[in-house]
Write a protein that holds these residues in place. Structure first.
Motif, PDB file in Angstrom:
ATOM      1  N   ASN A   9     -80.529  -9.977  14.705  1.00 36.90           N
ATOM      2  CA  ASN A   9     -81.370 -10.314  13.559  1.00 36.90           C
ATOM      3  C   ASN A   9     -82.810 -10.563  13.993  1.00 36.90           C
ATOM      4  O   ASN A   9     -83.748 -10.117  13.360  1.00 36.90           O
ATOM      5  N   ARG A  67     -84.576  -7.384  14.744  1.00 32.75           N
ATOM      6  CA  ARG A  67     -84.909  -6.671  13.512  1.00 32.75           C
ATOM      7  C   ARG A  67     -86.122  -7.321  12.835  1.00 32.75           C
ATOM      8  O   ARG A  67     -87.063  -6.650  12.427  1.00 32.75           O
ATOM      9  N   ASP A  68     -86.069  -8.653  12.761  1.00 29.98           N
ATOM     10  CA  ASP A  68     -87.207  -9.378  12.177  1.00 29.98           C
ATOM     11  C   ASP A  68     -88.487  -9.118  12.964  1.00 29.98           C
ATOM     12  O   ASP A  68     -89.564  -8.929  12.398  1.00 29.98           O
ATOM     13  N   LYS A  83     -87.561 -17.064   6.923  1.00 29.60           N
ATOM     14  CA  LYS A  83     -87.011 -16.822   8.275  1.00 29.60           C
ATOM     15  C   LYS A  83     -87.829 -17.615   9.299  1.00 29.60           C
ATOM     16  O   LYS A  83     -88.470 -17.053  10.191  1.00 29.60           O
ATOM     17  N   SER A 116     -87.080 -17.042  13.293  1.00 26.84           N
ATOM     18  CA  SER A 116     -87.582 -15.789  13.858  1.00 26.84           C
ATOM     19  C   SER A 116     -89.110 -15.797  13.916  1.00 26.84           C
ATOM     20  O   SER A 116     -89.724 -15.489  14.948  1.00 26.84           O
TER      21      SER A 116
END
Lengths: 243, 217
Positions: free
Chosen positions: B3, B6-7, B184, B187
């Motif tokens: 994740n 991807r972020d 988020k 991240s």
């Protein structure tokens, strides 16, 4: 060419010069001797304006020394100084130290100044050390570079402030040798020193200073060999026979 | 972890825009603080009482005001006096002024570390104040001053984030904007921290280089 009349100077409440009157003629070598703290160095520092003085007058070639006036720069280029601790610029080579004044103060063309600088280093016996930094030189070598730096200004007189006092004994001779040669060439010199042998052999006149006054002065040999004043006798006895 | 990667790919372009402004603010205020700091330091050692006093006073005033207040003042108060600065201009000027006080003290320490005897020697060959500074004092002071100067660079890089308080969309503000719109936080702020760290590391290595060089002297 250097005249002091009734010069007084105090640091706070401590009066170090109590009316100094003296003169130095062209090509004369005058040694100033006396106990430490007697004001010897202060006299030199007043002559080229590193210190101001409170009253009296100092003239160099007829021009009054006043360290607040713009004229001080002209006087300093005529009267150079050599210090006890050499005071070379550590970030520059021996040659660069010598040509710094000619190039940046007197605005001489660099090529000319460099050529003359090399000749001066040769004159003090350091031709091969031109590119060395002060940190790579012995004390005696550094002091000879400092003398070359003073000479590079083509001064009319040079003031020496205990030039050999910070040197190891075996290095004193090489510096005194250079100074003796300068004297022979007719340079006007005022030398504060504890080297009585040098004073006796090279000086024309000796001033004995104690407590901020000139106690005795005269021809070198007569002051050193036959001092008249009790304080001079006592000082010379202690210097020449320390044990 | 996936994740996060991807972020990272998604947010990186926006954050890099922030990096660009962070670099602009840092370099701009570094230059300004260096020039002002050198000016204050030279005034301080000039030996002219008015200049010495003025410099000491200025340094104390600047040191006594938080950077964030200085920024608010330049950005929100100066327009009342008819001086409208953009947020970027205000942040560079504010950080530049704030850091000039530290630069000045650093430079002064470097200048005063030079042996008085050398200054006297320069005087006896006819050098004036400015020539003595330029030829004798400053070239040697630079070597002493460089390691702390490098530390100031690192502090400035980080303090450039204070420009976010007056709407400069540098790295910290970009991060905050992304975080508040995507939630988020982990991240985004991990990325922001890593990016500051990435920019700091070359500077940290530079400081070490300066220190080694100064030691060898």
């Amino acid at each position: 060419m250097i005249e002091l009349s009734n010069v007084h100077k105090s640091f706070g409440s401590n009066e170090v010069l109590k009316g100094i009157t003296a003169s130095v003629e062209k090509s004369e070598v005058v040694c100033i001797i006396g106990p430490s703290g007697s004001g010897k160095s202060t006299i030199l520092r007043c002559i080229n304006g590193l210190e101001s003085y409170d009253s009296g007058e100092i003239l160099v070639e007829g021009a009054k020394v006043d360290n607040k006036a713009p004229s001080i720069v002209a006087i300093r280029t005529q009267v150079s100084m050599v210090f006890q601790r050499f005071n070379l610029f550590p970030h520059r080579t021996a040659l660069e130290n010598v040509v710094e004044g000619p190039i940046y103060v007197k605005k001489e063309p660099p090529a000319e100044a460099l050529e003359r600088g090399r000749a001066l280093l040769a004159q003090v016996g350091l031709a091969e050390k031109a590119d060395a930094h002060p940190g790579q030189l012995s004390g005696g070598q550094q002091q000879r570079v400092a003398i070359a730096r003073a000479l590079a200004m083509q001064p009319k007189a040079i003031l020496f402030d205990e030039p050999t006092s910070a040197l190891d004994p075996e290095l004193v001779g090489e510096v005194l040798g250079v100074m003796r040669k300068l004297a022979d060439d007719g340079m006007t010199m005022v030398v504060v020193t504890h080297e009585m042998g040098f004073a006796r052999d090279v000086a024309d006149r000796v001033l004995f200073i104690d407590g901020g006054v000139i106690v005795e002065q005269g021809a070198a040999k007569s002051v050193l060999n036959a001092p008249q004043h009790a304080r001079t006798q006592d000082f010379l006895h202690r210097v020449l026979h320390p044990l | 972890m996936q994740n996060f990667l991807r972020d990272a790919v998604e947010f990186m372009p926006i954050l890099l825009q922030g990096v660009w402004l962070t670099v602009v603010v840092t370099i701009g205020s570094l230059l300004l603080s260096t020039v002002l700091g050198l000016l204050w330091a030279l005034m301080r050692v000039s030996g002219i009482r008015v200049l010495t006093g003025l410099s000491a006073g200025l340094i104390n005033v600047i040191r006594g005001i938080p950077i964030i207040v200085l920024l608010f003042y330049l950005y929100f108060v100066m327009p009342d006096f008819g001086v409208a600065l953009t947020a970027l201009q205000a942040s560079i000027i504010g950080l530049g002024i704030a850091y000039s006080a530290y630069q000045a003290e650093n430079f002064r320490a470097g200048i005063e570390a030079i042996d008085k005897g050398q200054i006297e020697a320069a005087q006896t060959i006819g050098m004036g104040w400015w020539l003595t500074m330029r030829r004798v004092v400053l070239p040697q002071a630079v070597r002493i001053v460089l390691p702390p100067y490098g530390n100031v660079m690192i502090m400035m890089l980080k303090d450039s984030s204070q420009a976010s308080t007056i709407t400069v969309a540098e790295l910290a503000l970009q991060g905050k904007l992304i975080a508040s719109s995507t939630f988020k936080n982990t991240s985004v702020f991990t990325l922001v921290a890593l990016m500051y760290l990435t920019m700091s590391i070359p500077l940290i290595l530079l400081v070490r280089h300066f220190e080694n060089k100064a030691k060898r002297k």
